[in-house]
Design an enzyme around this catalytic site. Structure first.
Site, mmCIF file in Angstrom:
data_model
loop_
_atom_site.group_PDB
_atom_site.id
_atom_site.type_symbol
_atom_site.label_atom_id
_atom_site.label_comp_id
_atom_site.label_asym_id
_atom_site.label_seq_id
_atom_site.Cartn_x
_atom_site.Cartn_y
_atom_site.Cartn_z
ATOM 1 N N GLU A 293 -7.546 -5.767 2.255
ATOM 2 C CA GLU A 293 -6.349 -4.729 1.446
ATOM 3 C C GLU A 293 -6.160 -5.511 0.266
ATOM 4 O O GLU A 293 -5.151 -6.119 -0.211
ATOM 5 C CB GLU A 293 -5.261 -4.608 2.323
ATOM 6 N N GLU B 123 -8.223 -0.680 10.432
ATOM 7 C CA GLU B 123 -6.912 -0.822 11.046
ATOM 8 C C GLU B 123 -6.106 0.696 11.048
ATOM 9 O O GLU B 123 -6.459 1.200 10.069
ATOM 10 C CB GLU B 123 -5.914 -1.770 9.832
HETATM 11 S S1 NCW Z 1 2.250 -4.595 5.137
HETATM 12 C C1 NCW Z 1 0.535 -4.004 5.265
HETATM 13 N N1 NCW Z 1 -0.151 -4.000 6.631
HETATM 14 C C2 NCW Z 1 0.518 -4.410 7.861
HETATM 15 C C3 NCW Z 1 0.128 -6.053 7.829
HETATM 16 O O1 NCW Z 1 0.580 -6.352 9.295
HETATM 17 C C4 NCW Z 1 -1.313 -6.197 7.935
HETATM 18 O O2 NCW Z 1 -1.742 -7.676 7.791
HETATM 19 C C5 NCW Z 1 -1.858 -5.412 6.821
HETATM 20 O O3 NCW Z 1 -3.586 -5.359 6.891
HETATM 21 C C6 NCW Z 1 -0.347 -3.622 8.738
HETATM 22 O O4 NCW Z 1 -1.547 -3.311 7.907
HETATM 23 C C7 NCW Z 1 -1.346 -4.102 6.721
HETATM 24 N N2 NCW Z 1 0.357 -2.963 4.530
HETATM 25 C C8 NCW Z 1 0.714 -3.009 3.243
HETATM 26 C C9 NCW Z 1 0.862 -1.698 2.871
HETATM 27 C C10 NCW Z 1 1.906 -1.285 1.760
HETATM 28 C C11 NCW Z 1 3.200 -1.798 1.968
HETATM 29 C C12 NCW Z 1 4.161 -1.560 0.850
HETATM 30 C C13 NCW Z 1 5.449 -2.497 1.065
HETATM 31 C C14 NCW Z 1 6.439 -2.198 0.170
HETATM 32 C C15 NCW Z 1 7.719 -3.356 0.396
#
Ligand code: NCW
Length: 489
Positions: A188, A394
């Protein structure tokens, strides 16, 4: 710990309602995913030096409840038991990330420094443990924990970080490549660039739009350099990158809403996909962001390096679709994407875009639940990039789970989320998308970045006081899916 059984009450109820199962192709990978800083702990052991997440989490006010990954779920010391748990669930694949700070603890912008044998040994032992129980490892080289020394000289805004990443990727591949085939360069990069450098809700916590766009490019370049280094060390390696792609829907067909969706799609999806798969940055993204940067950090040859890296299989992380609409100043802006109105936005050059509140069910993250977005996204990728293999690296959901008095963790919401999203993957395959596997995020409850331990994504519950693991009902459900290679529609 909860027993693994096909006669579990929740499973039996589900079986009673069964219709014709949706069967997956033979050899479909069933995995789960984790990330180093979120589970390992042992931050000062094995020669590891601090990463940007150590610094960020130890900065007051950055992470909910002052939580840190210092101990996390102690996977560093418990990995053998955790692998045994994976084997009991029947996983055929496990995606984990390597902590760069364990591998080359003295890295600086000028060079990698010595390789830390103890750091490599931890991951080598983990790989051996997985292979011994028939689980195929998939290695993510970077899941957000940049060595702090590199941030001190600019982090991802600096070209040297991408160059050092390429060298580090080669070191890991040389050490594990005799047993690991699939290397995922980055997880990501959207989050690293925009949450780390534009909105500042992730480490390193900077809020500069131009820096975020420089980070986008250097992450793309890091992928290209890393892919080349992995291939040089392991000629038959398969290269991937995990992108949090989003199916962006305009709220209406009106031209301003459609244009808002184009902007968000550009910054979320195409700014990563196009250099990788087409060898260029999208012209509309360059135009939209022209007031922020002239993209002068893109040097001759960079785009060729990124495209030459390419991917053998594209990693897709999917959680929720995004609906956008054009915003005018007539009313307060809605921020249903989780970004409060007081915070800096990760959405660069999108001042006239809003993320409207949507009706319907949401996970504990506030993310809307809509499995159709998964199907649409995978089918779109298959349509736009014919022949490109896809791997769901994921998918999962956070819910506030508790261990009941009977020792069981009943998590029907996660179970239903998984069932409907796995069925959505099947629908994409039926529609022609070449999806080769699916990984649940996450195996274990863990340190959920800025949310600390307050959000639970695991299919296995962790009691953070005792580190006791308890298999949730959703894990039993997933074990049944894996055993049958099929899911109920
Ligand atoms: S936070 C996110 N995630 C979670 C994390 O645990 C993992 O490491 C990531 O690969 C679950 O999967 C991914 N992704 C971010 C998405 C956007 C979040 C927007 C946050 C706004 C405050």
């Amino acid at each position: 710990m909860t027993r693994l059984t096909t006669t579990h009450p929740a499973t039996a109820t589900h079986a009673a309602a069964a219709t014709t199962p949706l069967t997956f192709p033979t050899g479909f990978l069933w995995g789960s995913a984790t990330a180093a800083y979120q589970i390992e702990g042992a931050v000062a052991e094995g020669g590891r030096t601090p990463s940007i997440w150590d610094t960020y989490a130890h900065t007051p006010g950055r992470v909910s409840n002052g939580d840190t990954g210092d101990v996390a779920v102690d996977h560093y010391h418990r990995f053998r038991a955790d692998v045994a748990l994976m084997a009991r669930l029947g996983l055929t694949s496990y995606r984990f990330s390597v902590s760069w700070s364990r591998i080359t603890p003295q890295v600086t912008a000028d060079g990698l420094g010595p390789v830390n044998a103890e750091g490599l040994a931890f991951y080598s032992d983990l790989v051996d443990e997985l292979l011994a129980v028939g689980i195929t490892p998939a290695v993510t080289l970077y899941h957000w924990d940049l060595p702090q020394a590199l941030e001190d000289t600019g982090g991802w805004t600096a070209r040297a970080t991408a160059e050092r990443f390429g060298e580090y990727a080669g070191v890991v591949a040389a050490a594990l490549g005799d047993r690991v085939r699939l290397f995922i360069t980055l997880n990501e990069p959207w989050c690293t660039a925009y949450l780390g450098y534009a909105s500042g809700v992730h480490a390193p916590g900077r809020t500069e739009d131009a820096a975020a766009l420089a980070a986008v490019h250097h992450l793309n370049l890091a992928h290209g350099l890393g892919a080349a280094a992995v291939r040089a060390a392991v000629p038959d390696a398969r290269i991937s990158i995990s992108l949090n792609l989003v199916w962006v829907r305009p709220e209406t067909d009106a031209a301003p809403d459609v244009d808002a969706a184009r902007r968000v799609d550009g910054l979320q999806n195409r700014v990563f996909l196009d250099p990788l798969l087409r060898g260029s940055y999208p012209a509309d993204v360059l135009a939209d962001t022209a007031a922020v940067t002239d993209w002068g950090f893109v040097r001759p040859g960079d785009l060729a390096t990124i495209a030459a890296g390419g991917v053998d299989v594209l990693g897709v992380n999917y959680y929720s679709p995004t609906v956008v609409r054009h915003w005018t100043r007539e009313r307060p802006k809605e921020y249903a994407d989780g970004h409060g109105d007081g915070a800096a936005s990760p959405w660069i050059a999108c001042e006239d875009v809003e993320f409207p509140f949507r009706p319907g069910r949401k996970t504990d993250m506030g993310w809307g639940i809509d499995p159709r977005g998964m199907t649409e996204l995978l089918v779109r990728m298959a349509h736009e990039h014919p022949g490109l293999e896809l791997l769901v690296t994921e998918n999962g959901a956070a819910f506030p789970d508790v261990v009941g008095p009977d020792g069981r963790v009943a998590d029907p919401d996660r179970r239903e989320y998984l069932r409907t999203h796995i069925a959505a993957v099947h629908a994409a395959i039926t529609a022609g998308a070449p999806v080769v596997g699916y990984c649940v995020w996450s195996l274990l409850d863990n340190f959920e970045w800025a949310w600390g331990y307050g959000k639970r994504f695991g299919i296995v519950h962790v009691d953070y006081a005792t580190q006791e693991r308890t298999v949730k009902d959703s894990a039993l459900f997933y074990a049944d899916v894996i055993r049958a290679n099929a899911v109920q529609p």
